[in-house]
Design a protein around this motif. Structure first.
Motif, mmCIF file in Angstrom:
data_model
loop_
_atom_site.group_PDB
_atom_site.id
_atom_site.type_symbol
_atom_site.label_atom_id
_atom_site.label_comp_id
_atom_site.label_asym_id
_atom_site.label_seq_id
_atom_site.Cartn_x
_atom_site.Cartn_y
_atom_site.Cartn_z
ATOM 1 N N PHE A 1 4.145 -6.803 -24.464
ATOM 2 C CA PHE A 1 3.046 -5.898 -24.807
ATOM 3 C C PHE A 1 3.379 -4.483 -24.341
ATOM 4 C CE2 PHE A 1 1.568 -10.131 -23.614
ATOM 5 C CZ PHE A 1 0.999 -10.566 -24.802
ATOM 6 N N TYR A 2 3.055 -3.505 -25.172
ATOM 7 C CA TYR A 2 3.238 -2.129 -24.715
ATOM 8 C C TYR A 2 2.182 -1.208 -25.316
ATOM 9 C CZ TYR A 2 5.925 -1.321 -29.084
ATOM 10 O OH TYR A 2 6.336 -1.229 -30.388
ATOM 11 N N ILE A 3 2.033 -0.046 -24.721
ATOM 12 C CA ILE A 3 1.046 0.926 -25.183
ATOM 13 C C ILE A 3 1.600 1.654 -26.404
ATOM 14 C CG2 ILE A 3 -0.184 3.049 -24.620
ATOM 15 C CD1 ILE A 3 -0.369 2.122 -21.748
ATOM 16 N N LYS B 1 1.983 4.803 -14.498
ATOM 17 C CA LYS B 1 1.112 4.030 -15.394
ATOM 18 C C LYS B 1 1.916 2.898 -16.014
ATOM 19 C CE LYS B 1 -0.474 5.904 -19.356
ATOM 20 N NZ LYS B 1 -1.419 6.695 -20.183
ATOM 21 N N ILE B 2 1.374 1.685 -15.976
ATOM 22 C CA ILE B 2 2.042 0.532 -16.584
ATOM 23 C C ILE B 2 1.937 0.655 -18.099
ATOM 24 C CG2 ILE B 2 2.020 -1.983 -16.816
ATOM 25 C CD1 ILE B 2 0.831 -2.065 -13.945
ATOM 26 N N VAL B 3 3.096 0.724 -18.764
ATOM 27 C CA VAL B 3 3.085 0.925 -20.219
ATOM 28 C C VAL B 3 3.735 -0.225 -20.981
ATOM 29 C CG1 VAL B 3 3.038 3.439 -19.972
ATOM 30 C CG2 VAL B 3 5.236 2.269 -20.200
ATOM 31 N N PRO C 1 -5.979 1.166 -23.627
ATOM 32 C CA PRO C 1 -5.082 1.709 -24.655
ATOM 33 C C PRO C 1 -4.951 0.792 -25.872
ATOM 34 C CG PRO C 1 -3.814 0.639 -22.935
ATOM 35 C CD PRO C 1 -5.253 0.556 -22.512
ATOM 36 N N ASP C 2 -4.405 1.324 -26.945
ATOM 37 C CA ASP C 2 -4.037 0.501 -28.094
ATOM 38 C C ASP C 2 -2.753 -0.244 -27.753
ATOM 39 O OD1 ASP C 2 -6.165 1.297 -29.724
ATOM 40 O OD2 ASP C 2 -5.105 3.116 -30.310
ATOM 41 N N ILE C 3 -2.726 -1.550 -28.023
ATOM 42 C CA ILE C 3 -1.622 -2.410 -27.588
ATOM 43 C C ILE C 3 -0.814 -2.917 -28.771
ATOM 44 C CG2 ILE C 3 -1.022 -4.558 -26.403
ATOM 45 C CD1 ILE C 3 -3.650 -4.248 -24.812
ATOM 46 N N VAL C 4 0.509 -2.839 -28.635
ATOM 47 C CA VAL C 4 1.414 -3.443 -29.614
ATOM 48 C C VAL C 4 1.968 -4.727 -29.009
ATOM 49 C CG1 VAL C 4 3.539 -3.143 -30.953
ATOM 50 C CG2 VAL C 4 2.043 -1.172 -30.508
ATOM 51 N N THR C 5 1.971 -5.808 -29.808
ATOM 52 C CA THR C 5 2.499 -7.092 -29.353
ATOM 53 C C THR C 5 3.808 -7.398 -30.071
ATOM 54 O OG1 THR C 5 0.246 -7.912 -29.030
ATOM 55 C CG2 THR C 5 1.997 -9.560 -29.145
ATOM 56 N N THR C 6 4.858 -7.761 -29.309
ATOM 57 C CA THR C 6 6.150 -8.103 -29.914
ATOM 58 C C THR C 6 6.795 -9.254 -29.143
ATOM 59 O OG1 THR C 6 7.459 -6.625 -28.509
ATOM 60 C CG2 THR C 6 6.540 -5.671 -30.499
#
Length: 190
Positions: A179-181, A37-39, A159-164
């Motif tokens: 971006f990551y899950i 799974k791409i995370v 999924p819920d995504i975090v941006t950094t």
DNA sequence: CTATTGATTGAT
DNA sequence: TCAATCAATAGG
């Protein structure tokens, strides 16, 4: 299980980078199938100094300007390869770097290829996942909408995504293009 | 032709 | 914190 179509990739690169999260990278080989799974992803854009295609077209970055849905595999640090998906319209030099997978299938084969047993160190890093998935320089330019290496749609809700900011670059360091899950345990860099 | 460097990893 | 390791790139 079927590949995502070219239209998926033929859109704004940051959007593709975000929507890739949760989808499944699949590689069928003679050794067996590996799937993850791409995370974690990063976008590399035109006008972005960190992008390999920021300046002019060269032999290396040429595929980034080509049709969407192709692989861009490059060699770096004298020993590693990284895997990207070419995005946006033909003529636009952009791509999404796949930085981490959550290994789901073919763990034994991944361990064999990596020479390391810990599941959390199998695909948590761009060069690690390339090795675990059996991706090589021969996959550069390969068509991801057909064939043995492809990305299949997730069966789960988005999924819920975090941006950094992105990792390992020296320019464009403040751009929010990584971006990551949220909460996933297989992100690169512990 | 030569010099520099890197979208990293693993060990110390 | 640092070495490994070399193709691609930019400059002469």
């Amino acid at each position: 299980m079927q590949p995502l179509p070219e239209e998926f990739y033929n859109r704004e690169t940051t959007r593709v980078a975000r929507e890739l999260l949760g989808h499944l990278l699949v590689h069928h080989t003679a050794q067996g199938t590996t799937l993850g799974k791409i995370v974690e992803t990063e976008a590399y854009l035109q006008g972005d100094p960190a992008c390999h295609a920021a300046k002019k077209m060269t032999p290396r970055n040429r595929v980034m300007f080509g049709p969407p849905g192709r692989a861009y595999v490059y060699f770096t640090y004298g020993m590693h390869y990284c895997f990207n998906v070419v995005t946006n319209a033909e003529g636009v030099g952009e791509a999404v770097l796949i930085r981490a997978l959550e290994p789901l299938e073919g763990l034994e084969l991944m361990i064999k290829r990596r020479g390391r047993p810990k599941p959390e160190e199998l695909c948590s890093g761009p060069a690690r996942l390339v090795q675990a998935m059996g991706i090589t320089k021969e996959h550069n330019q390969c068509i991801l909408t057909q064939g043995s290496l492809f990305i299949a749609p997730s069966l789960e809700p988005p999924p819920d995504i975090v941006t950094t900011t992105r990792i390992g670059i020296k320019e464009g360091v403040d751009l929010p293009l990584r971006f990551y899950i949220q909460g996933n345990k297989f992100i690169s860099r512990k």
